[in-house]
Design an enzyme around this catalytic site. Structure first.
Site, mmCIF file in Angstrom:
data_model
loop_
_atom_site.group_PDB
_atom_site.id
_atom_site.type_symbol
_atom_site.label_atom_id
_atom_site.label_comp_id
_atom_site.label_asym_id
_atom_site.label_seq_id
_atom_site.Cartn_x
_atom_site.Cartn_y
_atom_site.Cartn_z
ATOM 1 N N SER A 140 40.178 -32.516 4.857
ATOM 2 C CA SER A 140 39.735 -32.059 6.175
ATOM 3 C C SER A 140 40.461 -30.784 6.593
ATOM 4 C CB SER A 140 39.964 -33.153 7.222
ATOM 5 O OG SER A 140 41.310 -33.557 7.233
ATOM 6 N N TYR A 170 41.309 -47.982 12.607
ATOM 7 C CA TYR A 170 40.950 -46.688 12.032
ATOM 8 C C TYR A 170 40.117 -46.842 10.764
ATOM 9 C CZ TYR A 170 41.327 -42.118 9.813
ATOM 10 O OH TYR A 170 41.033 -40.928 9.208
ATOM 11 N N LYS A 182 35.784 -34.295 14.037
ATOM 12 C CA LYS A 182 36.335 -32.983 14.414
ATOM 13 C C LYS A 182 35.353 -31.835 14.303
ATOM 14 C CE LYS A 182 40.598 -34.836 12.952
ATOM 15 N NZ LYS A 182 39.779 -35.956 12.426
ATOM 16 N N SER A 187 12.814 -4.729 19.715
ATOM 17 C CA SER A 187 12.023 -5.205 18.589
ATOM 18 C C SER A 187 12.000 -4.115 17.535
ATOM 19 C CB SER A 187 10.600 -5.514 19.062
ATOM 20 O OG SER A 187 9.700 -5.410 17.970
ATOM 21 N N ASN A 238 13.912 -7.998 24.684
ATOM 22 C CA ASN A 238 13.867 -9.452 24.544
ATOM 23 C C ASN A 238 15.132 -10.096 25.105
ATOM 24 O OD1 ASN A 238 11.385 -9.282 23.185
ATOM 25 N ND2 ASN A 238 12.435 -8.880 21.245
ATOM 26 N N THR A 288 6.629 -26.621 41.214
ATOM 27 C CA THR A 288 6.656 -27.923 40.541
ATOM 28 C C THR A 288 5.568 -27.817 39.493
ATOM 29 O OG1 THR A 288 5.022 -28.914 42.017
ATOM 30 C CG2 THR A 288 7.320 -29.149 42.670
ATOM 31 N N HIS A 289 5.778 -28.434 38.374
ATOM 32 C CA HIS A 289 4.843 -28.314 37.234
ATOM 33 C C HIS A 289 4.660 -26.852 36.807
ATOM 34 C CE1 HIS A 289 3.441 -32.469 38.351
ATOM 35 N NE2 HIS A 289 3.703 -32.009 39.563
ATOM 36 N N LYS A 301 9.518 -3.327 23.661
ATOM 37 C CA LYS A 301 10.066 -4.664 23.909
ATOM 38 C C LYS A 301 11.526 -4.653 24.349
ATOM 39 C CE LYS A 301 8.640 -8.372 23.099
ATOM 40 N NZ LYS A 301 8.121 -9.235 22.064
ATOM 41 N N GLN A 343 37.255 -39.165 10.602
ATOM 42 C CA GLN A 343 37.591 -37.779 10.289
ATOM 43 C C GLN A 343 36.411 -36.850 10.594
ATOM 44 O OE1 GLN A 343 40.227 -36.710 6.922
ATOM 45 N NE2 GLN A 343 38.366 -35.967 5.945
ATOM 46 N N ASN A 373 47.539 -42.170 11.590
ATOM 47 C CA ASN A 373 46.503 -42.698 12.481
ATOM 48 C C ASN A 373 46.804 -42.389 13.944
ATOM 49 O OD1 ASN A 373 45.393 -43.617 10.169
ATOM 50 N ND2 ASN A 373 45.795 -45.797 10.525
ATOM 51 N N GLU A 393 17.741 -16.851 25.289
ATOM 52 C CA GLU A 393 17.073 -17.709 24.309
ATOM 53 C C GLU A 393 18.092 -18.475 23.464
ATOM 54 O OE1 GLU A 393 13.678 -15.544 22.267
ATOM 55 O OE2 GLU A 393 14.489 -13.979 23.552
HETATM 56 N N1 ARG Z 1 42.540 -36.508 8.332
HETATM 57 C C1 ARG Z 1 42.508 -37.810 8.911
HETATM 58 C C2 ARG Z 1 41.512 -37.858 10.065
HETATM 59 O O1 ARG Z 1 41.077 -36.859 10.474
HETATM 60 C C3 ARG Z 1 43.858 -38.167 9.421
HETATM 61 C C4 ARG Z 1 44.134 -39.617 9.492
HETATM 62 C C5 ARG Z 1 44.239 -40.204 8.133
HETATM 63 N N2 ARG Z 1 44.656 -41.562 8.168
HETATM 64 C C6 ARG Z 1 44.482 -42.358 7.132
HETATM 65 N N3 ARG Z 1 44.877 -43.556 7.255
HETATM 66 N N4 ARG Z 1 43.959 -41.938 6.022
HETATM 67 O O2 ARG Z 1 41.114 -38.893 10.548
#
Ligand code: ARG
Length: 454
Positions: A20, A314, A322, A274, A282, A152-153, A280, A319, A107, A287
């Site tokens: 990650s 967990y 993110k 354009s 735009n 409206t509409h 044009k 993971q 964790n 948008e």
């Molecule tokens: N990179 C992991 C995550 O984003 C970190 C936690 C990992 N924990 C584990 N027990 N493997 O969740």
């Protein structure tokens, strides 16, 4: 990091699916902040020596410098930001680095990092919403009496003012702001000290760590601390709602600046040309604000779907939170910034809006209200009479104000010349004085109310 139990290295594919670091490096600062607070607490509690703490702090600060300077040697085989930082710490300070992870697991570490990150995202979003609200209030104040068609509409309904229309968005983005504050208050508990899932046997001081990191206190259940990501879900849902609001204003900007409407002018810096049609201009920024909404809603759906059905506590599935979080936050950030710029720069064209405000018999309700008020007619009857008068006007290709009184009187003989006063759009707007209505003085009252709250 866990070589003790393993006899073979992961396959290249395992490394690829597992790593990650490509994205969680964005939590480097949060990771280091957490480690500084954690190691400080370990020393205060006598779990590590002060000398080790000092070495760890020194090393972590150097790592932060490396990260900010762009010289930090990120390594995919070290999986994530937590292990990259810890490994680098060992290279820099040697053995003491191994004591940093006492009474901690990745964790609770990742739960902390992501909470710190999402807390910052809340703060940035709140500040941006504040800027957007101020821009809307400014336009609303300037155009509190600028008449435009209300729809409206997407059919002409009743005249309103441009200021009133801007204030509708103030209400929406104001609620988004309240949602952000609300979820920020809820997330502000520190998960560190939950360790892997069960807590720790070391005499940690979780309140001290929470305090050092600006939390209101520690989380109360170690399992929940490492298992949930609802702080992310709350941010994403607020972001998704806000993106939906943004997309509606964006759509209106697109409509308003089209030639058939011509309600606003948007300066060149928010438009593109354009490659084939020289005439044009735009509204690409609007948008894209509208189009990017899908990514933000998608992030919410993806993350909720990922979390659904995960047994406590967990699992590595988490993971996946993110990239969704970062993308949604980045998307919302640029969308809010672009929208704020467009609102600041857009110039209403009052003549054009006024001309269309009366189109489509938009003051028919005012006529019906007049019949109720002046002739004591039940509203339903007035509605019917007005409908017939509108039909007469339509047949002659006239607006209501231009329809001769004698024609109106063929439908309802008791109508007098006084009725003309309510048929103009200005009068219509001025008469809507109910609380929250479009009358200019009401709009200005709301502007003042919001200014005070900002
Ligand atoms: N990179 C992991 C995550 O984003 C970190 C936690 C990992 N924990 C584990 N027990 N493997 O969740």
């Amino acid at each position: 990091m866990w070589g003790g139990r393993f006899s073979a290295s992961p396959s290249a594919l395992m490394e690829a699916i597992n790593a990650s670091i490509g994205f969680d490096r964005r939590m480097a600062r949060q990771d280091i902040e957490g480690s500084l607070a954690h190691s400080d607490m370990l020393a205060v509690q006598g779990i590590i020596t002060e000398a080790d703490r000092d070495a760890i702090h020194d090393g972590l600060r150097r790592i932060l410098e490396e990260i900010e300077a762009g010289t930090f040697p990120f390594r995919t085989e070290l999986e994530d930001i937590h292990m990259n930082v810890e490994n680098r710490l060992r290279e820099l300070i040697g053995e003491a680095a191994g004591r940093l992870h006492t009474a901690r697991s990745r964790n609770d570490q990742v739960a902390l990092d992501v909470r710190l990150w999402v807390r910052d995202a809340h703060d940035r979003t709140e500040a941006q919403l504040g800027a957007l609200l101020r821009a809307l209030l400014q336009k609303a104040e300037t155009h509190a009496a600028t008449v435009m068609p209300g729809f409206t509409h997407l059919q002409s309904a009743q005249p309103v003012t441009f200021g009133h229309h801007m204030m509708a968005y103030v209400e929406m983005f104001g609620r988004d702001c309240a949602r952000i504050r609300d979820s920020r208050a809820r997330l502000n508990e520190c998960p560190l000290g939950a360790a892997a899932l069960a807590g720790t046997s070391f005499p940690v001081d979780r309140h001290r760590v929470a305090n050092a990191l600006g939390f209101d206190g520690p989380t109360r259940n170690s399992l929940d601390s490492v298992a949930d990501r609802d702080s992310i879900l709350e941010f994403l849902s607020t972001a998704a709602i806000c993106a939906v609001h943004l997309s509606r204003l964006a759509e209106e900007i697109v409509i308003w600046m089209s030639a058939p409407f011509g309600f606003i002018r948007l300066p060149d810096r928010w438009t593109t040309g354009s490659s084939i049609m020289p005439q044009k201009r735009n509204p690409d920024a609007a948008e894209l604000v509208r189009g990017k909404t899908g990514r933000v809603i998608g992030a919410l759906v993806a993350t909720a779907t990922m979390m659904k059905g995960l047994a406590l506590t967990y699992s590595k599935d988490m993971q996946e939170d993110k990239e969704q979080l970062f993308d949604a936050a980045d998307t919302l950030e640029i969308a809010l910034a672009a929208m704020t710029g467009m609102v600041e720069d857009l110039e209403p064209v009052p003549e054009r809006m006024a001309a269309l405000a009366g189109a489509g018999y938009a003051t028919a309700t005012d006529l019906a209200d007049w019949l109720v008020r002046e002739l004591g007619m039940p509203f339903r009857d007035a509605h019917h009479v007005t409908g017939r008068i509108v039909a007469e006007a339509e047949r002659r290709g006239l607006g209501l104000e231009d329809l001769p009184l004698s024609i109106m009187q063929t439908v309802e003989p008791r109508i007098t010349a006084d009725v003309k006063a309510v048929l103009g759009v200005e009068n219509s707007v001025r008469s809507r004085t109910s609380f929250g209505g479009t009358a200019p003085e009401r709009v200005l009252e709301q502007v003042a109310w919001w200014r005070e709250r900002l």
